[in-house]
Structures are given as structure tokens and as C-alpha cells.
Design a protein around this motif. Structure first.
Motif: not given
Ligand SMILES: N[C@@H](CCC(=O)N[C@@H](CS)C(=O)NCC(=O)O)C(=O)O
Length: 307
Positions: A160-185
Motif C-alpha cells: 500500500n506504499g507505507a514505509d515503516h523502515y525508511p532509509a533515512e531512519l534505519r540507522p536510528r531504528i537499529e541504534e534503538l534496537d541495540s538498546w531495546l533488543g537486549p534491555a527489553v525484547n
């Protein structure tokens, strides 16, 4: 497949034992061994095409739900099919039973058969999500992270054209993941235990919740106005917190002790992609009281403020 659905017989640990992975010492192969990627141009060997791929998921599983949320967010439910294993297993691993329906693609009764068809003698994890390719008759991947990203990014021609992993935000998404992955998930499992490691995991998780509560008092989503893959990753763990991982309150107070985080969680739940992929009964501990996920959240104003 035949018109009569085929199902595995009941879970039987007396006959089949408990599910576990037998590893030969010195075997260095990764346990999650299928890491194929789907690409829009087919350069990876798996071209994004409608009707070609199937996701074996489990309603109970947060890692599988990340993938089903991505499918729904991108409007890909008719492009990539999904079926659900039963929530109980014995030594044979995940199976298809009347609870959540048959395997509509191959008529397998055990998910193990998909692994065996891909790699005879397979001895790693039989896990959900598993991504199956109808064309080559094999598993593409059982690596949830890659599956979710490919569904979010490579099916543009049918989405449907939605983009929830936009190129410009990927570094911030993965940076968050490196915190919330181990701490929360992943931390949530360790935090529910006993001993010093559990205590450290608990402290890290509760500190993360406090920090998220502060952040989400200023903005609607983790990265601001826009819903992203980072929200999907966090949400599947929040959905299970009060009634599963923290059902006995062994970790800490219920989510409503963090008013912004809890309102954020409800805000996401009240969207079809989240509610439609959630079945609380498949993961809630017996007797756990479900909080009111439909209560008003009043978070639209945060987006309007352009945080
Ligand atoms: N930890 C897995 C995520 C998937 C996962 O753990 N799925 C669970 C269900 S929620 C499962 O199927 N576990 C069986 C196994 O890993 O052997 C991975 O790294 O890919």
C-alpha cells in the motif's frame, strides 16, 4: 494438498520428550541456519512476487508477530500468505493442529517437515517465524529480523506504499534496537528469573521503561511523529508484558505505572495491524487479568505538536 486438513496428533511428551536442540560439541553452524533474503530485483535468488511466499507464524510468538504486523501495515495480506502453528509442542517441535488450522501450503503436520525438506537431517531450531518459498519448495529464512525487513521494503510493487523502515531512519531504528533488543525484547525473559543475572536484567528493563515513558511523553512514536519498525519491535514485547512475562509481577509493576508508555502501547493496539495480529488468549497466563487495551489514549495531540 488434499481437501481434508491434515493435523498432528496431540502433544505427547511421554512419547516424544520435550523439544530441545541436540548439538554435537564443536559444531559451529548457527542454530538459526536459514538466512535467505527476498529482494525486489531477485538478485538474492528470491524475487519479491505475489503468491510466492508463505510465513509459518505462531499467534503466541512476539518474533512472528513482528512479521505479521509488517504484512498488515504494508497491506500485503493477499500477497504473502500466513498460517499459524499450535501453541504447544513436544519433542517434534511446532505442529499444525485444529487449534489454529492446517498447513495450507504443503499439508505438513509438523513444521519440522519444512526444515527436513530444505535440509535433510536438519538439527537446528525449528522456529517461527519461518519463511517458505513455494517456487523452490524450501525455506528462505527463519531469521525474524531479515524476514520483517524484506517484507517492509522489497514488496513495494504490491504494497500500500507505507514505509515503516525508511532509509533515512534505519540507522536510528537499529541504534534503538541495540538498546531495546537486549534491555527489553530479550531482557524480559531473563528479568523474570531469580539470582544476580535476573536482578541486573530487571534493573535494565525497568530503567528502559522509565526512559521510554519520559520520551513518549513528548512524542507519539519512538522516532517522533512517524510509526516505524522500531515501534513494531517494542510493541510485541509490551503486549505480552502484563499477562505473560510479568503476569506474576515478578519483574515490576504493571505497564500502567508508566502512563505515557502504556498510552503509547494502547495507541498502537487500537490500529488494525496491531489488534488484528494479536490474540491475547494465546499467550496470557491462566488467570492473568487483561488490562483495558481499548481505553482512550489521547495521543493524537502529540503528533499534531510535531514532536
Ligand atoms: N530467537 C529466535 C526468534 C524466534 C523464536 O525464538 N521463536 C520461538 C517462538 S516465540 C521459537 O520458535 N522457538 C523455537 C526455537 O527457537 O527452537 C531467532 O533468533 O530467530
Amino acid at each position: 494438498m488434499s481437501l481434508t486438513p491434515r493435523y498432528a496428533d496431540a502433544v505427547d511428551t511421554t512419547t516424544h520428550g520435550e523439544y530441545r536442540i541436540n548439538r554435537t560439541p564443536g559444531d559451529e553452524r548457527p542454530l538459526y541456519r536459514f538466512t535467505g533474503r527476498i529482494t525486489a530485483d531477485g538478485s538474492s535468488g528470491f524475487r519479491a512476487e505475489p503468491g510466492r511466499y508463505h510465513v509459518y507464524a505462531g499467534w503466541f510468538c512476539p518474533w512472528a508477530q513482528r512479521v505479521t504486523i509488517q504484512l498488515a501495515l504494508n497491506g500485503l495480506e493477499d500477497v504473502v500468505s500466513v498460517s499459524y502453528v499450535d501453541g504447544a509442542r513436544d519433542g517434534r517441535g511446532w505442529a499444525f493442529r485444529e487449534t489454529h488450522g492446517p498447513d495450507p501450503v504443503n499439508g505438513f503436520t509438523l513444521l519440522r517437515e519444512a526444515y527436513e525438506a530444505t535440509e535433510p537431517g536438519f538439527d537446528g531450531h525449528i522456529s517461527v517465524p519461518t519463511l517458505w518459498d513455494r517456487e523452490t519448495g524450501r525455506i528462505v529464512s527463519n531469521d525474524f529480523a531479515g524476514i520483517g525487513i524484506d517484507l517492509a521494503t522489497e514488496f513495494g510493487g504490491w504494497s500500500n506504499g507505507a514505509d515503516h523502515y525508511p532509509a533515512e531512519l534505519r540507522p536510528r531504528i537499529e541504534e534503538l534496537d541495540s538498546w531495546l533488543g537486549p534491555a527489553v525484547n530479550r531482557g524480559v525473559g531473563a528479568a523474570a528469573g531469580e539470582g544476580p543475572a535476573a536482578e541486573a536484567a530487571r534493573a535494565e528493563l525497568l530503567a528502559a521503561f522509565a526512559e521510554l515513558d519520559k520520551l513518549l511523553g513528548q512524542q507519539r512514536h519512538l522516532l517522533g511523529e512517524r510509526l516505524t519498525e522500531a515501534d513494531v519491535r517494542l510493541w510485541v514485547t509490551l503486549a505480552r508484558y502484563d499477562v505473560a512475562s510479568n503476569a506474576g509481577r515478578a519483574i515490576g509493576p504493571a505497564l500502567d505505572a508508566y502512563p505515557n508508555l502504556w498510552a503509547y502501547a494502547r495507541d498502537l493496539y487500537q490500529r488494525p495491524a496491531f489488534a488484528g495480529t494479536t490474540d491475547f488468549a494465546t499467550f496470557a497466563r491462566p488467570g492473568a487479568a487483561l488490562p483495558d487495551w481499548n481505553a482512550a489514549h489521547d495521543r493524537e495531540a502529540l503528533a499534531a505538536a510535531g514532536a
